[in-house]
Design a protein around this motif. Sequence first.
Motif, PDB file in Angstrom:
ATOM      1  N   THR A 164      -3.178  -7.652 -17.297  1.00 27.14           N
ATOM      2  CA  THR A 164      -2.006  -6.946 -17.826  1.00 27.14           C
ATOM      3  C   THR A 164      -0.980  -6.600 -16.746  1.00 27.14           C
ATOM      4  O   THR A 164      -0.005  -5.895 -17.025  1.00 27.14           O
ATOM      5  CB  THR A 164      -2.430  -5.662 -18.563  1.00 27.14           C
ATOM      6  OG1 THR A 164      -3.289  -4.884 -17.714  1.00 27.14           O
ATOM      7  CG2 THR A 164      -3.185  -5.999 -19.845  1.00 27.14           C
TER       8      THR A 164
ATOM      9  N   SER B 269      -1.428  -3.832 -23.406  1.00 27.18           N
ATOM     10  CA  SER B 269      -1.693  -5.257 -23.663  1.00 27.18           C
ATOM     11  C   SER B 269      -0.409  -5.928 -24.137  1.00 27.18           C
ATOM     12  O   SER B 269       0.480  -5.288 -24.716  1.00 27.18           O
ATOM     13  CB  SER B 269      -2.780  -5.404 -24.729  1.00 27.18           C
ATOM     14  OG  SER B 269      -3.974  -4.761 -24.336  1.00 27.18           O
TER      15      SER B 269
ATOM     16  N   ALA C 184      -5.781  -9.929 -23.964  1.00 31.06           N
ATOM     17  CA  ALA C 184      -4.878  -8.814 -23.677  1.00 31.06           C
ATOM     18  C   ALA C 184      -3.859  -9.151 -22.595  1.00 31.06           C
ATOM     19  O   ALA C 184      -2.714  -8.707 -22.641  1.00 31.06           O
ATOM     20  CB  ALA C 184      -5.694  -7.586 -23.260  1.00 31.06           C
ATOM     21  N   GLY C 185      -4.264  -9.936 -21.592  1.00 30.39           N
ATOM     22  CA  GLY C 185      -3.401 -10.242 -20.465  1.00 30.39           C
ATOM     23  C   GLY C 185      -2.790 -11.627 -20.553  1.00 30.39           C
ATOM     24  O   GLY C 185      -2.766 -12.264 -21.613  1.00 30.39           O
TER      25      GLY C 185
END
Length: 353
Positions: free
Chosen positions: A132, A265, A312-313
Amino acid sequence: MPENETLTIKAAIDKLIAKSKSVALPPELTSRLDELFSQLEINSHSEETFWTFYQSTAKYIDWVVSLPWNTQSDDILDTRHTQEKLDENHYGLQDVKQRIIEYVSVLSLQKTRHPDIPFRAPIFLFVGLVGTGKTTMARSIADCLNRQLIRIPFGGLGDPLYLRGQSRLHSEAEPGALIRGLATCGTRNPVILLDEIDRVADDALNTIMGVLVELLDPEQNARFTDHYLDFPFDLSQAFFVATCNNTSRIAAAVLDRLEIIQMPSYTDEEKLNIGKSYLLPRAITEAGLNQGELTITESVWPNIIRPLGFDAGVRTLKRNIEGLCRKTAALILSGQKQIIIDESNVKKYLPQW
């Protein structure tokens, strides 16, 4: 002892003395070095003991003179410059960027209006899932301020001596990671990145958290003492940034000294913009491609962003784009002029799990 040996030993001692005087050192440290040189003079009567002691003393002097006792970089305290650098390296994250701009604004006013009052930088803790942008944000802070960056990885760290160094009583002793980093970067006001402080080894968690309490306390880090150096070094002008995936394993005393900043995120829409505007142009350049040699149609971007579902990243996205560019480079070298990636061939360019 033959006369020529005496001259050789004297020349060796004089060389160390000259080296110690080549830089401006704290007066208390200069006094300690004088004591070391006196011990060398005493040991010079026995060649066997002299050269062993000389080697350890020479190593110590090398570390002492390599440290930036009085050297620091000049900060760039222009909020417009800061905004441009942050936007150049990061998409979105407006709340995070705003906090950094606020810090630069305060530091600018402090240095302009109260230059004689030392300013204590906040200590940021970036908390977020993998990929992230926690580590890259720390690099951007160093870039914005025109400061050097020292990165100290904590993942799997099991020995506090890695941070604090080892006493010179041990033959293989050397300074800890902080002092080594300062010697390398050459300034006493770097950005110090304490990366993944939640991933310390279980059996060393308490002792390493104890070191962090001292390191991150503004009242204590002005006199941080490495076991090898055995003399306080002023870290109060450094900008500390820590990162973690979650805070559950971080001691309360450490958290109390940190300003927690959540790294959210990324949505698919944000990843699309990051992929097109940041990652793809960079990957094209790194692969040696020219503009126009690789074209990615709009319809395949969802496959590149989410090859295996939610992430998320942006690390998977970055790897996928770099892989596309590498395959394109190989095809260009084989004679093809242009590569167009669409729904009919995208699977050939993406990793197969």
